[in-house]
Write a protein that holds these residues in place. Structure first.
Motif, PDB file in Angstrom:
ATOM      1  N   ALA A 121       1.046  -1.144   0.018  1.00 48.55           N
ATOM      2  CA  ALA A 121      -0.084   0.305  -0.130  1.00 48.55           C
ATOM      3  C   ALA A 121       1.016   1.227  -0.074  1.00 48.55           C
ATOM      4  N   ASP A 122       2.268   0.893   0.387  1.00 45.72           N
ATOM      5  CA  ASP A 122       3.002   2.231   0.706  1.00 45.72           C
ATOM      6  C   ASP A 122       3.241   3.086  -0.825  1.00 45.72           C
ATOM      7  N   ARG A 123       3.242   2.178  -1.811  1.00 43.99           N
ATOM      8  CA  ARG A 123       3.608   2.711  -3.111  1.00 43.99           C
ATOM      9  C   ARG A 123       2.125   2.234  -3.949  1.00 43.99           C
ATOM     10  N   ASN A 124       1.068   2.475  -3.512  1.00 43.85           N
ATOM     11  CA  ASN A 124      -0.047   2.551  -4.241  1.00 43.85           C
ATOM     12  C   ASN A 124      -0.404   1.309  -4.925  1.00 43.85           C
ATOM     13  N   PHE A 125       0.157   0.158  -4.381  1.00 47.27           N
ATOM     14  CA  PHE A 125      -0.126  -1.415  -4.925  1.00 47.27           C
ATOM     15  C   PHE A 125       0.432  -1.446  -6.101  1.00 47.27           C
ATOM     16  N   THR A 126       1.835  -1.067  -6.391  1.00 48.43           N
ATOM     17  CA  THR A 126       2.513  -0.785  -7.661  1.00 48.43           C
ATOM     18  C   THR A 126       3.520  -1.921  -7.696  1.00 48.43           C
ATOM     19  N   TYR A 127       3.514  -2.783  -6.872  1.00 44.39           N
ATOM     20  CA  TYR A 127       4.561  -3.882  -6.751  1.00 44.39           C
ATOM     21  C   TYR A 127       4.189  -4.899  -5.586  1.00 44.39           C
ATOM     22  N   ILE A 128       4.914  -5.962  -5.819  1.00 46.97           N
ATOM     23  CA  ILE A 128       4.614  -7.198  -4.958  1.00 46.97           C
ATOM     24  C   ILE A 128       5.923  -7.059  -3.723  1.00 46.97           C
ATOM     25  N   PRO A 129       5.510  -7.037  -2.553  1.00 47.01           N
ATOM     26  CA  PRO A 129       6.538  -6.899  -1.542  1.00 47.01           C
ATOM     27  C   PRO A 129       7.251  -8.151  -1.320  1.00 47.01           C
ATOM     28  N   ALA A 130       8.882  -8.201  -1.403  1.00 50.83           N
ATOM     29  CA  ALA A 130       9.621  -9.264  -1.033  1.00 50.83           C
ATOM     30  C   ALA A 130       9.322 -10.105   0.018  1.00 50.83           C
ATOM     31  N   LEU A 131       8.994 -11.175   0.122  1.00 54.28           N
ATOM     32  CA  LEU A 131       8.536 -12.009   1.103  1.00 54.28           C
ATOM     33  C   LEU A 131       9.505 -13.355   1.632  1.00 54.28           C
ATOM     34  N   GLU A 132       9.804 -13.407   2.517  1.00 53.54           N
ATOM     35  CA  GLU A 132      10.670 -14.576   3.101  1.00 53.54           C
ATOM     36  C   GLU A 132       9.878 -15.450   4.312  1.00 53.54           C
ATOM     37  N   LYS A 133      10.378 -16.514   4.374  1.00 47.59           N
ATOM     38  CA  LYS A 133       9.820 -17.600   5.166  1.00 47.59           C
ATOM     39  C   LYS A 133       9.778 -16.888   6.794  1.00 47.59           C
ATOM     40  N   GLY A 134      10.700 -16.344   7.265  1.00 44.64           N
ATOM     41  CA  GLY A 134      10.577 -15.905   8.520  1.00 44.64           C
ATOM     42  C   GLY A 134       9.563 -14.631   8.885  1.00 44.64           C
ATOM     43  N   MET A 135       8.968 -14.424   7.848  1.00 39.25           N
ATOM     44  CA  MET A 135       8.109 -13.079   8.030  1.00 39.25           C
ATOM     45  C   MET A 135       6.603 -13.610   8.503  1.00 39.25           C
ATOM     46  N   PHE A 136       6.484 -15.168   8.475  1.00 42.28           N
ATOM     47  CA  PHE A 136       5.194 -15.567   8.754  1.00 42.28           C
ATOM     48  C   PHE A 136       5.278 -16.318  10.174  1.00 42.28           C
ATOM     49  N   ARG A 137       4.205 -16.507  10.870  1.00 41.96           N
ATOM     50  CA  ARG A 137       4.030 -16.993  12.206  1.00 41.96           C
ATOM     51  C   ARG A 137       3.964 -18.554  11.838  1.00 41.96           C
ATOM     52  N   PHE A 152      -5.049  -3.538  -9.882  1.00 40.97           N
ATOM     53  CA  PHE A 152      -4.075  -2.653  -9.754  1.00 40.97           C
ATOM     54  C   PHE A 152      -2.802  -3.278 -10.869  1.00 40.97           C
ATOM     55  N   GLY A 153      -3.039  -4.206 -11.308  1.00 41.45           N
ATOM     56  CA  GLY A 153      -2.385  -4.721 -12.526  1.00 41.45           C
ATOM     57  C   GLY A 153      -0.871  -5.329 -12.026  1.00 41.45           C
ATOM     58  N   THR A 154      -0.890  -6.039 -10.831  1.00 37.76           N
ATOM     59  CA  THR A 154       0.296  -6.468 -10.395  1.00 37.76           C
ATOM     60  C   THR A 154       0.087  -8.205 -10.244  1.00 37.76           C
ATOM     61  N   LYS A 155       1.419  -8.785 -10.344  1.00 37.41           N
ATOM     62  CA  LYS A 155       1.273 -10.361 -10.240  1.00 37.41           C
ATOM     63  C   LYS A 155       2.727 -10.722  -9.654  1.00 37.41           C
ATOM     64  N   TYR A 156       2.659 -11.838  -8.430  1.00 40.90           N
ATOM     65  CA  TYR A 156       3.629 -12.671  -8.242  1.00 40.90           C
ATOM     66  C   TYR A 156       4.556 -13.092  -9.367  1.00 40.90           C
ATOM     67  N   ASN A 157       5.908 -12.918  -8.971  1.00 38.22           N
ATOM     68  CA  ASN A 157       6.795 -13.542 -10.126  1.00 38.22           C
ATOM     69  C   ASN A 157       7.394 -14.716  -9.698  1.00 38.22           C
ATOM     70  N   ALA A 158       7.184 -15.216  -8.326  1.00 34.27           N
ATOM     71  CA  ALA A 158       7.563 -16.458  -7.706  1.00 34.27           C
ATOM     72  C   ALA A 158       6.670 -16.537  -6.808  1.00 34.27           C
ATOM     73  N   ILE A 159       6.413 -17.956  -6.578  1.00 35.93           N
ATOM     74  CA  ILE A 159       5.611 -18.396  -5.209  1.00 35.93           C
ATOM     75  C   ILE A 159       6.174 -18.287  -3.961  1.00 35.93           C
ATOM     76  N   PRO A 160       5.773 -17.810  -3.036  1.00 33.17           N
ATOM     77  CA  PRO A 160       6.335 -17.391  -1.792  1.00 33.17           C
ATOM     78  C   PRO A 160       6.577 -18.671  -1.023  1.00 33.17           C
ATOM     79  N   ASP A 161       7.543 -18.530  -0.348  1.00 32.39           N
ATOM     80  CA  ASP A 161       8.190 -19.867   0.595  1.00 32.39           C
ATOM     81  C   ASP A 161       7.632 -19.583   1.975  1.00 32.39           C
ATOM     82  N   THR A 162       6.543 -20.227   2.321  1.00 32.84           N
ATOM     83  CA  THR A 162       6.069 -20.248   3.560  1.00 32.84           C
ATOM     84  C   THR A 162       6.255 -21.209   4.818  1.00 32.84           C
TER      85      THR A 162
END
Length: 358
Positions: A121-137, A152-162
């Motif tokens: 949301a900080d950049r009006n949803f113009t990107y996908i935030p970097a996600l790492e396994k340690g970010m999730f409970r 907003f016309g964005t898409k994940y370019n990789a499947i997050p590792d959860t």
């Protein structure tokens, strides 16, 4: 002559599918009645239901340890079905990358300890935030994402590792548009009205080990286990929508499957994005690594010109190009059924409009 419908949904359907449906509309395969009139307990409809599942499994490579169901309520109903069905610890993590992932997060908060793990949301949803396994409970019941963001016309370019936490994804606006490793997800769900068929049926793909975690307050109709046990026929299903979906699956298989349509989709997207990027008149604000091949928002130099563009385009048979109110401008949704000729006609119109208004 048919127009080109660039709507985000309901979207275009493949012409061969429409022609097949038209042919069968009054008399489905010699049964003397329409699919819209059939009992969902009849053998002809059960054959449609079974074939729809078998074709989808084949097209998506759905593993044996997953069940596929066709339900009602749209993807929006799954915003609540997900937390109600995956309710072991009553907590989940959400990644908010647009309007629908935000709505899913809001609905889920009614049912437990829900956390916004990341947001763009900080950049009006113009990107996908970097996600790492340690970010999730580690004790979360699931992590939820929206894989392609229609508005907003964005898409994940990789499947997050959860890690060991099941990944749940809303794939409404990208299902069957590109190859996807189903085994990387715990649950996938999608409304039909973008890449599959008319509104009315929703696809849910659930891993077997996640089917007995429902909350005690989960309505019977929203329990995945209910629908799985009855093979999507617990109550009267959206028969006609499921039938059209089956015909779309047949069409896609005839093209060469998801691998073939992915190549076509990449060509369409490249044609449109390349023109926008080389224009000093139009602009797409999405960061390039996260651009959606399905939904392309863009603007002209002013809101007045945006309005004129949409109106003029409609007269050319290029329909529903007005952007969502949250973004403005224009949006071209170029789902599977949009032929490359439609994108070429749009680009040609954009060239003329730019030349006339510079």
């Amino acid at each position: 002559m048919r127009n080109y419908n660039f709507s985000a949904g309901p979207s275009m359907l493949p012409l061969p599918v429409l022609e097949k449906v038209q042919k069968n509309l009054l008399d489905y395969e010699g049964n003397g009645i329409s699919v819209m009139e059939m009992s969902h307990r009849s053998k002809p409809y059960q054959a449609i239901n079974d074939q729809a599942e078998a074709l989808l499994r084949e097209l998506m490579g759905v593993p044996e340890n997953y069940d596929v169901i066709f339900v009602q309520g749209g993807a929006s109903m799954q915003f609540e079905a997900v937390p109600l069905n995956l309710h072991k610890n009553g907590k989940a993590d959400y990644v908010v990358t647009g309007n629908f992932s935000g709505k899913a997060y809001k609905e889920a908060q009614k049912y437990g300890d829900m956390k916004e793990a990341a947001s763009s949301a900080d950049r009006n949803f113009t990107y996908i935030p970097a996600l790492e396994k340690g970010m999730f409970r580690t004790d979360a019941d699931y992590v939820h994402i929206c894989y392609n963001n229609t508005i907003f016309g964005t898409k994940y370019n990789a499947i997050p590792d959860t890690g060991d936490v099941p990944l749940v994804a809303d794939i409404s606006s990208c299902i069957l548009s590109e190859e996807l490793d189903v085994s990387k997800f715990g649950v996938l769900y999608a409304g039909a009205q973008k890449n599959v068929g008319p509104a009315g049926v929703t696809i849910v793909i659930v891993r077997k080990d996640l089917q007995n975690m429902a909350s005690n307050v989960c309505p019977t109709m929203m329990k995945w286990s209910t629908q799985i046990k009855e093979k999507s026929l617990y109550n009267t299903p959206p028969c006609f929508s499921t039938y059209v979906a089956m015909e779309t699956f047949r069409w896609l298989k005839g093209l060469g499957g998801v691998k073939a349509i992915e190549q076509i989709n990449r060509e369409k997207a490249a044609l449109l994005y390349d023109f926008i990027d080389n224009s000093s008149f139009y602009c797409n604000a999405v960061e390039k690594p996260f651009r959606s091949p399905m939904n392309v928002p863009f603007v002209s130099p002013s809101e007045e010109l945006d309005k004129e563009f949409v109106s003029a385009a409609q007269k050319e048979g290029l329909l529903t190009l007005k952007g969502h109110r949250l973004v403005g401008g224009m949006r071209a949704s170029i789902y599977n059924a949009m032929p490359i000729e439609g994108v070429r006609k749009l680009v040609d119109f954009m060239k003329r409009f730019e030349k006339e208004h510079k």
